[in-house]
Design an enzyme around this catalytic site. Sequence first.
Site: not given
Length: 380
Positions: A124, A129, A159, A341, A364, A366
């Site tokens: 999709f 950028p 992607i 730990g 999808e 933020t």
Amino acid sequence: MTVDRLLPTPEAHDLLDLTRELATRELAGKVDDFEARGEFPREVLRTLGRSGLLGLPYPEEAGGAGQPYEVYVQVLETLATTWLSIAEAVSVHTLSCLPVAYFGTPEQRKMLPDMLGGELLGAFALSEPQGGSDAAALTTKAVLSSSGDWEVTGTKAWITHSGFADFYNLFCRTGGPGPKGISCLLADAGTPGLSPQQRERLMGLRSSAPAQVVLDAARVPRDRLVGAEGEGFAIAMKALDAGRLGIAACAVGLAQAALDYAASYAREREQFGQPIGRFQGLGFMLADMGTQISAARALLITAARLKDAGRPFSIEAAKAKLFATDVAMKVTTDAVQVLGGAGFVSDHPAERWFREAKVLQIVEGTNQIQRMVIARSLLG
């Protein structure tokens, strides 16, 4: 812990049983190795496809399984308890099938059986950028060439399945500025001028890392326009509403896995002569984790049922994605704390789950975008 589920049909119970069986047989023994090497599990996805899990919410006549979203999201959740990269890949592929399934031409829809059966893997390609959250500002451009084909130029980013996909939904600008100038093209992986780039180096989901896709005058046949020209943004938003439910399901499954592991550790690990889970500080922490997961699951299933009923569900999907992914981040953080730990070393999966949870708050849309969507619905 076995989750007590109210499923709509006996068939749905059988489907969840099958999913758990496949997770145990096909996923559990491979996840650590694939994640360590960053290898994409293409054959695993093909196996899930042949088992019917890659086309669950689509009609049987198209090659899907005809399952309601209420069931589909619980299948995703079940997969995510074992291997998040696989669950996320199933979610992305399911989202990638939506444009053709709902907006495709009869000729394009002939591909659906192979898409929904997992023989053809989808990508999709919406983000860029410089335009992740602001999808309406995308700059990838498609023009009709003298030969009559679409000539696509631009760069897509983040992607999932880039380099492994057999088909790409390319969202590109065929008209003027804004959402009404965006169209969707269906491009084959072998399209001349379509070049997947090197995969990103991620802190989590390493076996399903995304990559950029460079489009250098990529030639897409004219008849591969999905829907009407200028309808691409509406197609993308319809897909993303459904995709947010998928990511919420992944988050619930990841959180459930972390809780189950932390609770088991707290029963077995002893300090000061007793299991650490008996100390109120840790017991209350586990109680909060369990409560938050149940609340996230309830919110997710409510949104899925609204979708199944044909009612508006976008806002509830945003709420489910926001809450479930925030819960996953909190629960995996607390799981590391319960292990102390031991939670900080890769010998225990809590360390991986902690790293993986972060990306779910980003993909999808933020969680800041989800809050904007929800706030606007409240404020008109």
